[in-house]
Scaffold this motif. Structure first.
Motif, mmCIF file in Angstrom:
data_model
loop_
_atom_site.group_PDB
_atom_site.id
_atom_site.type_symbol
_atom_site.label_atom_id
_atom_site.label_comp_id
_atom_site.label_asym_id
_atom_site.label_seq_id
_atom_site.Cartn_x
_atom_site.Cartn_y
_atom_site.Cartn_z
ATOM 1 N N ALA A 1 -3.164 89.309 51.819
ATOM 2 C CA ALA A 1 -4.469 89.867 51.627
ATOM 3 C C ALA A 1 -4.611 89.762 50.093
ATOM 4 C CB ALA A 1 -4.768 91.384 52.431
ATOM 5 N N THR A 2 -4.341 88.684 49.721
ATOM 6 C CA THR A 2 -4.233 88.395 48.045
ATOM 7 C C THR A 2 -5.340 88.107 47.475
ATOM 8 O OG1 THR A 2 -3.403 86.300 48.758
ATOM 9 C CG2 THR A 2 -1.702 87.920 48.421
ATOM 10 N N GLY A 3 -6.438 87.859 48.014
ATOM 11 C CA GLY A 3 -7.774 87.680 47.474
ATOM 12 C C GLY A 3 -7.762 86.412 46.627
ATOM 13 N N VAL A 4 -8.990 86.033 45.861
ATOM 14 C CA VAL A 4 -9.180 84.904 44.952
ATOM 15 C C VAL A 4 -9.455 85.467 43.912
ATOM 16 C CG1 VAL A 4 -9.728 83.649 47.115
ATOM 17 C CG2 VAL A 4 -11.591 84.628 45.772
ATOM 18 N N GLN A 5 -9.427 84.364 42.893
ATOM 19 C CA GLN A 5 -10.213 84.397 41.536
ATOM 20 C C GLN A 5 -11.391 83.540 41.435
ATOM 21 O OE1 GLN A 5 -6.836 82.967 39.241
ATOM 22 N NE2 GLN A 5 -6.161 85.229 38.514
ATOM 23 N N ASP A 6 -12.284 84.419 40.804
ATOM 24 C CA ASP A 6 -13.652 83.494 40.346
ATOM 25 C C ASP A 6 -13.566 82.854 39.015
ATOM 26 O OD1 ASP A 6 -15.263 84.374 42.888
ATOM 27 O OD2 ASP A 6 -15.069 86.421 41.947
ATOM 28 N N HIS A 7 -14.090 81.642 39.312
ATOM 29 C CA HIS A 7 -14.066 80.727 37.874
ATOM 30 C C HIS A 7 -15.494 80.383 37.566
ATOM 31 C CE1 HIS A 7 -9.825 80.286 38.053
ATOM 32 N NE2 HIS A 7 -9.920 80.265 39.280
ATOM 33 N N LEU A 8 -16.228 81.060 36.448
ATOM 34 C CA LEU A 8 -17.680 80.911 36.266
ATOM 35 C C LEU A 8 -17.981 79.790 35.219
ATOM 36 C CD1 LEU A 8 -18.456 84.699 35.439
ATOM 37 C CD2 LEU A 8 -19.090 83.449 37.549
ATOM 38 N N PRO A 9 -18.861 79.204 35.358
ATOM 39 C CA PRO A 9 -19.342 78.078 34.511
ATOM 40 C C PRO A 9 -19.384 78.590 32.931
ATOM 41 C CG PRO A 9 -21.340 78.634 35.580
ATOM 42 C CD PRO A 9 -19.957 79.387 36.421
ATOM 43 N N GLY B 1 -12.834 74.718 51.209
ATOM 44 C CA GLY B 1 -14.337 75.097 51.445
ATOM 45 C C GLY B 1 -15.083 74.898 50.283
ATOM 46 N N PRO B 2 -16.383 75.115 50.373
ATOM 47 C CA PRO B 2 -17.139 74.582 49.565
ATOM 48 C C PRO B 2 -17.069 75.206 48.105
ATOM 49 C CG PRO B 2 -18.190 76.084 51.026
ATOM 50 C CD PRO B 2 -16.870 75.905 51.571
ATOM 51 N N LEU B 3 -16.426 76.239 47.849
ATOM 52 C CA LEU B 3 -16.285 76.787 46.771
ATOM 53 C C LEU B 3 -14.842 76.665 46.184
ATOM 54 C CD1 LEU B 3 -18.228 80.114 47.029
ATOM 55 C CD2 LEU B 3 -18.882 77.924 46.215
ATOM 56 N N GLY B 4 -13.888 76.372 47.026
ATOM 57 C CA GLY B 4 -12.618 76.261 46.692
ATOM 58 C C GLY B 4 -11.388 76.573 48.089
ATOM 59 N N PRO B 5 -10.193 76.041 47.900
ATOM 60 C CA PRO B 5 -9.390 76.319 48.904
ATOM 61 C C PRO B 5 -9.259 77.712 49.527
ATOM 62 C CG PRO B 5 -8.027 75.950 46.984
ATOM 63 C CD PRO B 5 -9.454 75.937 46.594
ATOM 64 N N TYR B 6 -8.987 77.822 50.864
ATOM 65 C CA TYR B 6 -8.534 79.172 51.426
ATOM 66 C C TYR B 6 -7.549 78.864 52.238
ATOM 67 C CZ TYR B 6 -11.880 77.769 55.120
ATOM 68 O OH TYR B 6 -12.501 77.033 56.122
ATOM 69 N N ILE B 7 -6.758 79.899 52.720
ATOM 70 C CA ILE B 7 -5.810 79.830 53.615
ATOM 71 C C ILE B 7 -6.486 79.739 55.071
ATOM 72 C CG2 ILE B 7 -3.723 81.170 54.589
ATOM 73 C CD1 ILE B 7 -3.664 82.785 52.116
ATOM 74 N N PRO C 1 -19.684 80.620 41.992
ATOM 75 C CA PRO C 1 -18.195 80.261 41.091
ATOM 76 C C PRO C 1 -17.294 79.451 41.999
ATOM 77 C CG PRO C 1 -18.087 82.548 41.940
ATOM 78 C CD PRO C 1 -19.457 82.070 42.359
ATOM 79 N N ARG C 2 -16.621 78.737 41.322
ATOM 80 C CA ARG C 2 -15.454 78.072 41.972
ATOM 81 C C ARG C 2 -14.282 79.252 42.035
ATOM 82 N NH1 ARG C 2 -14.949 73.855 44.833
ATOM 83 N NH2 ARG C 2 -12.775 73.585 44.501
ATOM 84 N N THR C 3 -13.473 79.146 43.040
ATOM 85 C CA THR C 3 -12.411 79.970 43.644
ATOM 86 C C THR C 3 -11.101 79.704 43.607
ATOM 87 O OG1 THR C 3 -12.739 79.852 45.764
ATOM 88 C CG2 THR C 3 -14.091 81.703 44.878
ATOM 89 N N SER C 4 -10.170 80.201 43.235
ATOM 90 C CA SER C 4 -8.914 79.634 43.609
ATOM 91 C C SER C 4 -7.970 80.841 44.126
ATOM 92 C CB SER C 4 -8.161 79.067 42.279
ATOM 93 O OG SER C 4 -8.068 80.232 41.140
ATOM 94 N N ALA C 5 -6.730 80.616 44.656
ATOM 95 C CA ALA C 5 -5.870 81.840 45.097
ATOM 96 C C ALA C 5 -5.406 82.772 44.068
ATOM 97 C CB ALA C 5 -4.751 81.143 45.859
ATOM 98 N N ALA C 6 -5.730 83.790 44.167
ATOM 99 C CA ALA C 6 -4.990 84.838 43.233
ATOM 100 C C ALA C 6 -3.601 85.064 43.372
ATOM 101 C CB ALA C 6 -5.728 86.081 43.454
ATOM 102 N N SER C 7 -2.786 84.403 44.215
ATOM 103 C CA SER C 7 -1.515 84.792 44.538
ATOM 104 C C SER C 7 -0.752 83.261 44.775
ATOM 105 C CB SER C 7 -1.277 85.490 45.574
ATOM 106 O OG SER C 7 0.029 85.727 46.060
#
Length: 306
Positions: A107-115, A241-247, A222-228
């Motif tokens: 349940a590690t969440g994601v990081q947001d990457h803003l322009p 996904g449309p904003l970034g990869p997910y499990i 925002p684009r997202t990436s795995a936080a872990s």
């Protein structure tokens, strides 16, 4: 000690998963580094029974209730490494301590990457948002700016007129074609072709040509990436996904690695607190059933009568 389950991540999804396991009287270790994705928001909205409450308070109360169960242990810190073995899984934290379990929940969440627009990060979660359902109502049908990052920003621009007068700020990200322009016009969206220099005030946009465009709130994808790195270390399959990869998970929240479940924003194309809690509860229940029935927790099929 070998835990029945280790839950990596103690935000909404992880708390919901751990609660189901605790109520099944299974031993649970929650490893949490204390970094919630919505930590920038003053209030959480759209979560039944908690609408308008500060998100930190929701998480703190959920943790307090979870820790009333004697089979739960909370370990503060970051999980740095996870490995699968013949008997289960091991997780190593930043201090080098190793923990072993029969099952694992990510349940590690994601990081947001803003322009990279000066002033945007400082307003994230306060007057700049990504979820209309979470924050649109509070703008009181005021002026809304959508900062484009790609053609996907059409989705935001076409939705948000239900919450206020909407302007799509292209900011050099893309140029709507004839069909897209017709859709925007049908929804009453104003299109602004200029480039944003910086953001000040509540949501005041300084444009490169010297104009100042003021809004009551801004939305951006925002684009997202795995936080872990744990999912990648374990070899869990990912989806783009449309904003970034997910499990990738099955309907029971089990990943492609047997015995590893995932929930929350790390395992969704897009999420919210409500979805995170729902997915977490499903993961916890499925993990418990997997300890009984094996596999992803589904009971064996009845014998054929043929």
């Amino acid at each position: 000690m070998i835990w029945h389950a280790i839950v990596v991540g103690g935000s909404y999804a992880g708390l919901a998963a751990a609660l189901q396991l605790a109520r099944a009287r299974r031993s649970v270790l929650v490893i949490d580094e204390g970094v919630r994705r919505n930590r920038f928001a003053h209030k959480s909205h759209g979560f039944l029974g908690q609408d308008g409450r500060p998100p930190a308070e929701i998480a703190a109360e959920a943790r307090r209730q979870l820790m009333l169960y004697r089979t739960v242990t909370w370990q503060a810190g970051r999980a740095e490494r996870a490995d699968a073995g013949p008997g289960g899984f091991s997780v190593v934290d930043g201090a080098g301590a190793r923990y072993d379990s029969l099952r694992l929940i990510l349940a590690t969440g994601v990081q947001d990457h803003l322009p990279p627009i000066p002033g945007l990060a400082e307003r994230w979660g306060r007057s700049a948002f990504h979820c209309p359902y979470c924050h649109g109502y509070e703008l009181n049908q005021g002026r809304i700016g959508v900062i484009a990052v790609s053609p996907l920003s059409m989705h935001h621009a076409l939705m948000l007129p239900d919450w206020g007068a909407t302007t799509l700020l292209l900011n050099g990200a893309f140029e709507p074609d004839a069909g897209q322009s017709a859709e925007l016009a049908r929804r009453g969206v104003t299109v602004e072709a200029g480039t944003i220099r910086s953001i000040g005030g509540t949501a005041d946009l300084s444009m490169d040509d010297g104009r100042l465009l003021s809004f009551d709130g801004l939305f951006v994808m925002p684009r997202t990436s795995a936080a872990s790195p744990l999912a990648a270390q374990l070899g869990c399959a990912l989806q783009e996904g449309p904003l970034g990869p997910y499990i990738e998970t099955d309907p029971m929240q089990e990943t492609s690695v047997p015995g590893v479940f995932a929930c929350g924003d790390a395992a969704r194309a897009a999420g919210s607190v409500t979805f995170a809690v729902s997915d977490g509860a499903q993961a916890g229940v499925a993990l418990h059933r997997s300890l009984i029935f094996g596999g992803n927790g589904l009971p064996p099929a009845p014998p054929s009568r043929s």
